[in-house]
Design a protein around this motif. Structure first.
Motif, mmCIF file in Angstrom:
data_model
loop_
_atom_site.group_PDB
_atom_site.id
_atom_site.type_symbol
_atom_site.label_atom_id
_atom_site.label_comp_id
_atom_site.label_asym_id
_atom_site.label_seq_id
_atom_site.Cartn_x
_atom_site.Cartn_y
_atom_site.Cartn_z
ATOM 1 N N VAL A 140 -2.879 -5.530 -0.316
ATOM 2 C CA VAL A 140 -1.707 -5.764 -1.195
ATOM 3 C C VAL A 140 -0.984 -7.017 -0.773
ATOM 4 O O VAL A 140 -0.368 -8.021 -1.713
ATOM 5 N N ALA A 141 -0.870 -7.160 0.427
ATOM 6 C CA ALA A 141 -0.233 -8.268 1.316
ATOM 7 C C ALA A 141 -0.894 -9.619 0.877
ATOM 8 O O ALA A 141 0.069 -10.584 0.548
ATOM 9 N N THR A 142 -2.064 -9.733 0.912
ATOM 10 C CA THR A 142 -2.830 -10.860 0.617
ATOM 11 C C THR A 142 -2.802 -11.221 -0.980
ATOM 12 O O THR A 142 -2.426 -12.556 -1.339
ATOM 13 N N ILE A 143 -2.784 -10.088 -1.745
ATOM 14 C CA ILE A 143 -2.527 -10.519 -3.265
ATOM 15 C C ILE A 143 -1.133 -10.809 -3.667
ATOM 16 O O ILE A 143 -1.131 -11.850 -4.263
ATOM 17 N N ALA A 144 -0.305 -10.313 -2.821
ATOM 18 C CA ALA A 144 1.221 -10.689 -3.293
ATOM 19 C C ALA A 144 1.367 -11.962 -2.840
ATOM 20 O O ALA A 144 2.242 -12.749 -3.289
ATOM 21 N N LYS A 145 0.916 -12.445 -1.688
ATOM 22 C CA LYS A 145 0.940 -13.796 -1.092
ATOM 23 C C LYS A 145 0.492 -14.790 -2.145
ATOM 24 O O LYS A 145 1.069 -15.809 -2.671
ATOM 25 N N ILE A 169 -1.744 -20.586 -19.343
ATOM 26 C CA ILE A 169 -3.043 -20.008 -18.800
ATOM 27 C C ILE A 169 -2.853 -19.284 -17.397
ATOM 28 O O ILE A 169 -3.600 -18.458 -17.061
ATOM 29 N N ARG A 170 -1.996 -20.051 -16.519
ATOM 30 C CA ARG A 170 -1.789 -19.606 -15.188
ATOM 31 C C ARG A 170 -1.272 -18.244 -15.216
ATOM 32 O O ARG A 170 -1.302 -17.392 -14.296
ATOM 33 N N LEU A 171 -0.540 -17.955 -16.333
ATOM 34 C CA LEU A 171 0.097 -16.371 -16.599
ATOM 35 C C LEU A 171 -0.993 -15.386 -16.627
ATOM 36 O O LEU A 171 -0.759 -14.245 -15.957
ATOM 37 N N LEU A 172 -2.127 -15.847 -16.896
ATOM 38 C CA LEU A 172 -3.297 -15.090 -17.009
ATOM 39 C C LEU A 172 -3.661 -14.401 -15.633
ATOM 40 O O LEU A 172 -4.011 -13.422 -15.260
ATOM 41 N N ASP A 173 -3.656 -15.571 -14.693
ATOM 42 C CA ASP A 173 -3.988 -15.438 -13.402
ATOM 43 C C ASP A 173 -2.789 -14.529 -12.509
ATOM 44 O O ASP A 173 -3.337 -13.616 -11.947
ATOM 45 N N VAL A 174 -1.584 -14.819 -13.112
ATOM 46 C CA VAL A 174 -0.804 -13.843 -12.411
ATOM 47 C C VAL A 174 -0.865 -12.433 -12.940
ATOM 48 O O VAL A 174 -0.805 -11.257 -12.098
ATOM 49 N N GLN A 175 -1.270 -12.304 -14.200
ATOM 50 C CA GLN A 175 -1.373 -10.965 -14.856
ATOM 51 C C GLN A 175 -2.734 -10.132 -14.148
ATOM 52 O O GLN A 175 -2.625 -9.031 -13.821
ATOM 53 N N ASN A 176 -3.689 -11.028 -13.660
ATOM 54 C CA ASN A 176 -4.741 -10.270 -13.080
ATOM 55 C C ASN A 176 -4.455 -9.892 -11.716
ATOM 56 O O ASN A 176 -4.852 -8.777 -11.378
ATOM 57 N N LEU A 177 -3.495 -10.738 -11.071
ATOM 58 C CA LEU A 177 -3.086 -10.212 -9.651
ATOM 59 C C LEU A 177 -2.161 -9.033 -9.774
ATOM 60 O O LEU A 177 -2.212 -8.132 -8.938
ATOM 61 N N VAL A 237 -2.560 -6.678 -12.217
ATOM 62 C CA VAL A 237 -3.343 -5.539 -12.480
ATOM 63 C C VAL A 237 -3.903 -5.107 -10.940
ATOM 64 O O VAL A 237 -4.086 -3.747 -10.928
ATOM 65 N N ARG A 238 -4.429 -6.026 -10.264
ATOM 66 C CA ARG A 238 -4.980 -5.440 -9.124
ATOM 67 C C ARG A 238 -3.912 -4.780 -8.184
ATOM 68 O O ARG A 238 -4.124 -3.885 -7.547
ATOM 69 N N LEU A 239 -2.601 -5.499 -8.313
ATOM 70 C CA LEU A 239 -1.534 -4.801 -7.571
ATOM 71 C C LEU A 239 -1.198 -3.271 -7.962
ATOM 72 O O LEU A 239 -1.165 -2.587 -7.176
ATOM 73 N N THR A 240 -1.205 -3.117 -9.388
ATOM 74 C CA THR A 240 -1.200 -1.750 -9.688
ATOM 75 C C THR A 240 -2.301 -0.853 -9.601
ATOM 76 O O THR A 240 -1.968 0.454 -9.306
ATOM 77 N N GLN A 241 -3.540 -1.340 -9.526
ATOM 78 C CA GLN A 241 -4.570 -0.470 -9.341
ATOM 79 C C GLN A 241 -4.337 0.019 -7.960
ATOM 80 O O GLN A 241 -4.821 0.941 -7.364
ATOM 81 N N LEU A 242 -4.164 -1.226 -6.810
ATOM 82 C CA LEU A 242 -4.281 -0.646 -5.592
ATOM 83 C C LEU A 242 -3.011 0.165 -5.348
ATOM 84 O O LEU A 242 -3.201 1.250 -4.483
ATOM 85 N N ALA A 243 -1.760 0.167 -5.947
ATOM 86 C CA ALA A 243 -0.802 1.424 -5.979
ATOM 87 C C ALA A 243 -1.241 2.608 -6.329
ATOM 88 O O ALA A 243 -0.933 3.691 -5.831
ATOM 89 N N HIS A 244 -1.972 2.457 -7.375
ATOM 90 C CA HIS A 244 -2.260 3.895 -7.993
ATOM 91 C C HIS A 244 -3.510 4.244 -7.010
ATOM 92 O O HIS A 244 -3.326 5.780 -6.652
ATOM 93 N N ARG A 245 -4.285 3.532 -6.533
ATOM 94 C CA ARG A 245 -5.362 4.207 -5.524
ATOM 95 C C ARG A 245 -4.814 4.584 -4.245
ATOM 96 O O ARG A 245 -5.055 5.574 -3.721
ATOM 97 N N ARG A 246 -3.525 3.960 -3.651
ATOM 98 C CA ARG A 246 -2.752 4.380 -2.370
ATOM 99 C C ARG A 246 -2.220 5.691 -2.929
ATOM 100 O O ARG A 246 -2.287 6.686 -1.761
ATOM 101 N N LYS A 247 -1.828 5.918 -3.841
ATOM 102 C CA LYS A 247 -1.047 7.138 -4.592
ATOM 103 C C LYS A 247 -1.976 8.390 -4.754
ATOM 104 O O LYS A 247 -1.588 9.322 -4.692
ATOM 105 N N ASN A 248 -3.212 8.074 -5.164
ATOM 106 C CA ASN A 248 -4.166 9.268 -5.472
ATOM 107 C C ASN A 248 -5.471 8.947 -4.415
ATOM 108 O O ASN A 248 -6.433 9.630 -4.941
ATOM 109 N N LEU A 249 -5.251 8.623 -3.258
ATOM 110 C CA LEU A 249 -6.220 8.802 -2.201
ATOM 111 C C LEU A 249 -6.679 10.386 -2.042
ATOM 112 O O LEU A 249 -5.803 11.203 -2.150
ATOM 113 N N PRO A 250 -8.157 10.473 -1.967
ATOM 114 C CA PRO A 250 -8.683 11.840 -2.096
ATOM 115 C C PRO A 250 -8.118 12.395 -0.797
ATOM 116 O O PRO A 250 -7.909 13.789 -0.540
#
Length: 247
Positions: free
Chosen positions: A164-169, A9-17, A19-32
């Motif tokens: 990203v640093a907060t989520i990675a930690k 079940i903890r894997l789901l927490d890792v997966q959610n984190l 996903v957030r990291l992936t979203q942040l990377a996408h956001r960083r790469k696609n800033l207007p």
């Protein structure tokens, strides 16, 4: 592979984190601001090229004007010398006087023609100077926009990087409580499956591939031991069982 249900079940927490990291990377790469800067830099390059061309033309017309003015000055000086000779009375021969007068008339026409050239060049130079001023102002305005967009991009990057640093930690702390072998399996699957390595089994549906398990798959999952690491037959992701799995 076997792992405690709580660890799965903890894997789901890792997966959610993740996903957030992936979203942040996408956001960083696609800033207007990035697209805005690309367009502005292109415009800036074009305006710089135009400005260089205009400055070159202005420099050329400046030299042309100097040359034309020198030509006028040479003719004027020669005419002044001839006029001085004429006024001095040193030339007494009618033939020489006539020749000198013709030369003065020719010089006067030559001077007028050259002065027209000077005026024409001056007009072109003034027009080019105005173009240089216009392009310089335009370049400054674009550069100001570039500076503004750069500042906004850097601020957005700083904000994203801090998150990203907060989520990675948080991920690091979460993963520390999960068996290494399970995490390794999860990471391997996640890499192959587009960023999702573990998915909840909800109401008999895998939330990774969004497909509902058939009755045979349901029976197999139902019969598996609680600590068995179950994989989805359709997408190969780790299926995490919860009270809402519909088993």
């Amino acid at each position: 592979m076997n792992a405690a249900p709580a660890d799965q079940i903890r894997l789901l927490d890792v997966q959610n984190l993740d996903v957030r990291l992936t979203q942040l990377a996408h956001r960083r790469k696609n800033l207007p601001e990035l697209a805005e800067l690309t367009a502005l830099e292109s415009d800036l390059t074009q305006q710089r090229d135009l400005l260089v061309a205009a400055q070159t033309e202005e420099s050329d017309t400046s030299r042309e004007q100097t040359k034309a003015e020198q030509d006028v000055d040479q003719v004027r000086q020669r005419a002044a010398r001839d006029q001085k000779r004429l006024d001095s009375g040193a030339v007494s021969s009618p033939k020489d006087l006539e020749s000198l007068q013709r030369e003065l008339a020719s010089l006067a026409k030559r001077q007028a023609d050259l002065e027209d050239v000077v005026l024409e060049v001056m007009e072109r130079r003034e027009s080019t100077q105005e173009r240089v001023r216009e392009l310089t102002d335009r370049l400054g305005a674009i550069q100001a926009k570039v500076d503004d967009a750069t500042a906004r991009r850097d601020a957005a990057h700083a904000e994203i990087d801090a998150e990203v640093a907060t989520i990675a930690k948080e991920r690091e702390l979460t993963v520390a409580d999960i068996p290494e072998a399970l995490v390794t399996l999860y990471d391997r699957i996640r890499t192959k499956q587009g960023g999702v390595g573990a998915a909840r089994l909800y109401q008999r549906r895998c939330e990774g591939c969004r497909l509902e398990l058939d009755i045979t798959e349901i029976n197999e999952v139902r019969a598996a031991a609680a600590d068995a690491v179950v994989r989805c037959e359709n997408c190969s992701r780790i299926l995490v069982r919860t009270p809402d799995s519909g088993l």
